[in-house]
Design a protein around this motif. Structure first.
Motif, mmCIF file in Angstrom:
data_model
loop_
_atom_site.group_PDB
_atom_site.id
_atom_site.type_symbol
_atom_site.label_atom_id
_atom_site.label_comp_id
_atom_site.label_asym_id
_atom_site.label_seq_id
_atom_site.Cartn_x
_atom_site.Cartn_y
_atom_site.Cartn_z
ATOM 1 N N ALA A 90 0.837 -1.204 0.000
ATOM 2 C CA ALA A 90 0.000 0.000 0.000
ATOM 3 C C ALA A 90 0.869 1.249 0.000
ATOM 4 C CB ALA A 90 -0.928 -0.005 1.214
ATOM 5 N N GLY A 91 1.952 1.233 0.787
ATOM 6 C CA GLY A 91 2.845 2.384 0.813
ATOM 7 C C GLY A 91 3.482 2.647 -0.538
ATOM 8 N N ILE A 92 3.913 1.594 -1.200
ATOM 9 C CA ILE A 92 4.509 1.738 -2.529
ATOM 10 C C ILE A 92 3.496 2.281 -3.524
ATOM 11 C CG2 ILE A 92 5.452 0.434 -4.480
ATOM 12 C CD1 ILE A 92 6.792 -1.405 -2.386
ATOM 13 N N LEU A 93 2.257 1.799 -3.471
ATOM 14 C CA LEU A 93 1.224 2.268 -4.396
ATOM 15 C C LEU A 93 0.920 3.755 -4.182
ATOM 16 C CD1 LEU A 93 -1.236 -0.788 -4.397
ATOM 17 C CD2 LEU A 93 0.328 -0.069 -6.223
ATOM 18 N N TRP A 94 0.854 4.189 -2.924
ATOM 19 C CA TRP A 94 0.642 5.620 -2.659
ATOM 20 C C TRP A 94 1.817 6.436 -3.184
ATOM 21 C CZ3 TRP A 94 -3.626 8.070 -1.686
ATOM 22 C CH2 TRP A 94 -4.663 7.457 -0.989
ATOM 23 N N LEU A 95 3.029 5.925 -3.004
ATOM 24 C CA LEU A 95 4.205 6.629 -3.499
ATOM 25 C C LEU A 95 4.186 6.729 -5.025
ATOM 26 C CD1 LEU A 95 7.396 6.587 -4.523
ATOM 27 C CD2 LEU A 95 6.778 8.004 -2.560
ATOM 28 N N LEU A 96 3.799 5.650 -5.686
ATOM 29 C CA LEU A 96 3.725 5.658 -7.148
ATOM 30 C C LEU A 96 2.658 6.629 -7.649
ATOM 31 C CD1 LEU A 96 4.146 1.848 -7.943
ATOM 32 C CD2 LEU A 96 5.832 3.673 -8.243
ATOM 33 N N LEU A 97 1.574 6.777 -6.876
ATOM 34 C CA LEU A 97 0.559 7.767 -7.239
ATOM 35 C C LEU A 97 1.160 9.169 -7.196
ATOM 36 C CD1 LEU A 97 -2.342 8.691 -7.847
ATOM 37 C CD2 LEU A 97 -2.789 8.629 -5.380
ATOM 38 N N ALA A 98 1.937 9.459 -6.161
ATOM 39 C CA ALA A 98 2.560 10.779 -6.038
ATOM 40 C C ALA A 98 3.521 11.046 -7.189
ATOM 41 C CB ALA A 98 3.285 10.891 -4.700
ATOM 42 N N THR A 99 4.360 10.060 -7.523
ATOM 43 C CA THR A 99 5.335 10.269 -8.597
ATOM 44 C C THR A 99 4.681 10.296 -9.967
ATOM 45 O OG1 THR A 99 5.823 7.889 -8.714
ATOM 46 C CG2 THR A 99 7.217 9.230 -7.281
ATOM 47 N N THR A 100 3.448 9.845 -10.063
ATOM 48 C CA THR A 100 2.690 9.969 -11.308
ATOM 49 C C THR A 100 2.062 11.351 -11.420
ATOM 50 O OG1 THR A 100 2.179 7.602 -11.277
ATOM 51 C CG2 THR A 100 0.818 8.980 -12.691
ATOM 52 N N LEU A 101 1.623 11.907 -10.279
ATOM 53 C CA LEU A 101 0.931 13.194 -10.281
ATOM 54 C C LEU A 101 1.884 14.368 -10.510
ATOM 55 C CD1 LEU A 101 -1.544 12.731 -7.282
ATOM 56 C CD2 LEU A 101 -2.165 12.994 -9.691
ATOM 57 N N PHE A 102 3.017 14.387 -9.809
ATOM 58 C CA PHE A 102 3.874 15.564 -9.848
ATOM 59 C C PHE A 102 4.446 15.891 -11.233
ATOM 60 C CE2 PHE A 102 4.378 14.919 -5.109
ATOM 61 C CZ PHE A 102 3.643 16.054 -4.777
ATOM 62 N N PRO A 103 4.812 14.910 -12.076
ATOM 63 C CA PRO A 103 5.240 15.278 -13.432
ATOM 64 C C PRO A 103 4.126 15.940 -14.258
ATOM 65 C CG PRO A 103 6.056 13.108 -12.870
ATOM 66 C CD PRO A 103 5.091 13.487 -11.791
ATOM 67 N N ILE A 104 2.864 15.581 -13.974
ATOM 68 C CA ILE A 104 1.755 16.249 -14.658
ATOM 69 C C ILE A 104 1.723 17.720 -14.270
ATOM 70 C CG2 ILE A 104 -0.756 16.305 -14.930
ATOM 71 C CD1 ILE A 104 -0.771 13.284 -14.385
ATOM 72 N N GLN A 105 2.022 17.994 -13.001
ATOM 73 C CA GLN A 105 2.135 19.377 -12.551
ATOM 74 C C GLN A 105 3.199 20.116 -13.353
ATOM 75 O OE1 GLN A 105 2.297 21.066 -8.164
ATOM 76 N NE2 GLN A 105 4.296 20.265 -8.701
ATOM 77 N N ASP A 106 4.332 19.462 -13.582
ATOM 78 C CA ASP A 106 5.404 20.088 -14.363
ATOM 79 C C ASP A 106 4.959 20.388 -15.789
ATOM 80 O OD1 ASP A 106 6.907 19.775 -12.109
ATOM 81 O OD2 ASP A 106 8.196 18.193 -12.894
ATOM 82 N N PHE A 121 0.824 15.629 -1.915
ATOM 83 C CA PHE A 121 1.324 15.643 -0.541
ATOM 84 C C PHE A 121 0.630 14.567 0.297
ATOM 85 C CE2 PHE A 121 0.473 17.099 3.832
ATOM 86 C CZ PHE A 121 1.749 16.972 4.338
ATOM 87 N N PHE A 122 -0.680 14.436 0.128
ATOM 88 C CA PHE A 122 -1.422 13.414 0.882
ATOM 89 C C PHE A 122 -0.916 12.015 0.533
ATOM 90 C CE2 PHE A 122 -5.041 10.451 1.234
ATOM 91 C CZ PHE A 122 -5.265 10.554 2.599
ATOM 92 N N ALA A 123 -0.687 11.768 -0.772
ATOM 93 C CA ALA A 123 -0.204 10.453 -1.202
ATOM 94 C C ALA A 123 1.158 10.142 -0.597
ATOM 95 C CB ALA A 123 -0.137 10.395 -2.728
ATOM 96 N N LEU A 124 2.049 11.150 -0.556
ATOM 97 C CA LEU A 124 3.365 10.949 0.041
ATOM 98 C C LEU A 124 3.254 10.675 1.539
ATOM 99 C CD1 LEU A 124 5.390 13.698 -1.807
ATOM 100 C CD2 LEU A 124 5.867 11.254 -1.856
ATOM 101 N N SER A 125 2.375 11.430 2.203
ATOM 102 C CA SER A 125 2.180 11.210 3.632
ATOM 103 C C SER A 125 1.709 9.791 3.890
ATOM 104 C CB SER A 125 1.155 12.210 4.192
ATOM 105 O OG SER A 125 1.612 13.535 4.064
ATOM 106 N N GLN A 126 0.747 9.335 3.087
ATOM 107 C CA GLN A 126 0.236 7.975 3.251
ATOM 108 C C GLN A 126 1.327 6.945 2.999
ATOM 109 O OE1 GLN A 126 -2.510 8.413 5.056
ATOM 110 N NE2 GLN A 126 -3.559 6.834 3.876
ATOM 111 N N ALA A 127 2.146 7.173 1.967
ATOM 112 C CA ALA A 127 3.204 6.222 1.638
ATOM 113 C C ALA A 127 4.143 6.013 2.817
ATOM 114 C CB ALA A 127 3.983 6.707 0.418
ATOM 115 N N TYR A 128 4.534 7.132 3.460
ATOM 116 C CA TYR A 128 5.498 7.039 4.545
ATOM 117 C C TYR A 128 4.853 6.716 5.886
ATOM 118 C CZ TYR A 128 9.259 8.285 1.477
ATOM 119 O OH TYR A 128 10.192 8.249 0.467
ATOM 120 N N ARG A 129 3.529 6.727 5.932
ATOM 121 C CA ARG A 129 2.826 6.244 7.119
ATOM 122 C C ARG A 129 2.656 4.729 7.062
ATOM 123 N NH1 ARG A 129 -0.188 9.832 10.263
ATOM 124 N NH2 ARG A 129 -0.207 11.979 9.536
ATOM 125 N N LEU A 130 2.425 4.205 5.874
ATOM 126 C CA LEU A 130 2.045 2.802 5.727
ATOM 127 C C LEU A 130 3.224 1.848 5.570
ATOM 128 C CD1 LEU A 130 -1.000 3.283 3.335
ATOM 129 C CD2 LEU A 130 -1.082 2.651 5.746
#
Length: 333
Positions: A22-38, A254-263
């Motif tokens: 679950a932590g890895i999946l949340w982290l992958l969500l974050a790394t998918t979102l931030f390049p879209i921001q760029d 930010f929420f996805a990263l928080s979840q990744a490092y919580r889980l």
């Protein structure tokens, strides 16, 4: 960069280590979102000022960040810790975004991301001086490897040298300063409050720069300089939607990263942060038709390798100290 997003203050993951997938999946969500921001920021860089984008990004992110801070119990009691450190951290984060976005206006997404992913290298260099941390030969070797990677990408003195690459490098150094501040704050503050403080600072400083540069046109043909000095423009409906998306991506990321490092243990999820880079390459090609050159691929490999060496070494050190703690390179991005 995000960023934050980062080797920040230790975040306890006690009680959550049984959910690594679950932590890895949340982290992958974050790394998918931030390049879209760029992608959105690079698309808007020809029409809007960088401080206007930071301002509206902060405005639209604020409700979501405040909700996350409330959900995490960060709003009360207030845990600001040292206000000077909070201000320095927020200012260095603002400097990171300013430099990162200005670089993004000129050079490719992959090049900008690769250079700013050198942040752990600069954190390691600063740690002995500002954190009294001992850095051994193994990590100094990683620092040297990463710096070589940065030089390969930036290519100072070469005919193809682009000054905007220096902005990305300065952004990485600014980000490293914010991480040092976060470590110094330690348990006197928490992630939700630091993020909320930083977002409010971004709004104030974005507005202040907008007033300072109002009516000032640099007349420079360089995209990064024009991005800084451009007067504020009136967004169209499409632009408002893109700016709203920026705020949403920032808050959700930010929420996805928080979840990744919580889980999950940080040593498990941190290496997956580098999946940010393939997304940057992909979106840079799909949207802007740009692919990294050979030098960028070589430098990127050296930087990622150095970063992973530092992550691995520090995870061993933390394990020996009995701490199942780590923090994110992308946190606060």
């Amino acid at each position: 960069m995000a960023a934050t997003d980062q080797f920040t203050a230790p975040i306890s993951v006690a009680g959550y280590a049984s959910h690594p997938v679950a932590g890895i999946l949340w982290l992958l969500l974050a790394t998918t979102l931030f390049p879209i921001q760029d992608v959105i920021i690079k698309s808007l860089s020809g029409e809007f000022a960088v401080h206007q984008i930071i301002f509206w990004r902060g405005i639209f992110a604020l409700p979501l960040v405040a909700a996350i801070a409330w959900f995490e119990g960060s709003l009360w009691p207030l845990k600001l810790g040292s206000i000077p450190l909070q201000l320095l951290r927020a200012a260095s984060m603002f400097g990171f975004f300013l430099g990162y976005y200005m670089a993004l206006a000129t050079i490719g997404m992959a090049e900008t991301a690769a250079i700013t992913f050198s942040t752990p290298i600069f954190v390691t260099m600063m740690a002995p001086l500002f954190l009294s941390e001992r850095v051994g030969l193994y990590r100094w070797g990683a620092v040297a490897t990463g710096l070589i990677g940065v030089l390969v990408i930036v290519q100072p003195g070469a005919a193809v040298f682009e000054p905007a690459a220096i902005l990305a490098l300065l952004a990485a150094i600014s980000y490293a300063i914010s991480i040092i501040c976060t470590r110094r704050l330690g348990n006197r503050s928490n992630g939700g409050m630091m993020t909320l403080f930083a977002v409010i600072f971004f709004i104030v400083m974005g507005g202040a720069l907008g007033l300072a540069f109002s009516g000032v046109e640099a007349g420079s043909p360089h995209p990064s300089i024009a991005f800084l000095y451009r007067d504020w423009a009136t967004p169209t409906t499409r632009d408002w939607l893109l700016l709203l998306a920026l705020g949403g991506i920032s808050g959700l990321g930010f929420f996805a990263l928080s979840q990744a490092y919580r889980l999950a243990e940080a040593s498990v999820v941190t290496p997956f942060e580098y999946t940010y880079l393939p997304w940057s390459v992909l979106w840079g090609y799909v949207v802007f038709g740009a692919l990294p050159g050979v030098a960028t691929w070589i430098g990127l490999t050296l930087i990622v390798g150095a970063g992973l060496m530092i992550v691995f070494r520090e995870s061993l050190r933390n394990g020996r100290a009995g701490r199942g703690k780590r923090s994110s390179l992308l946190r606060q991005r």
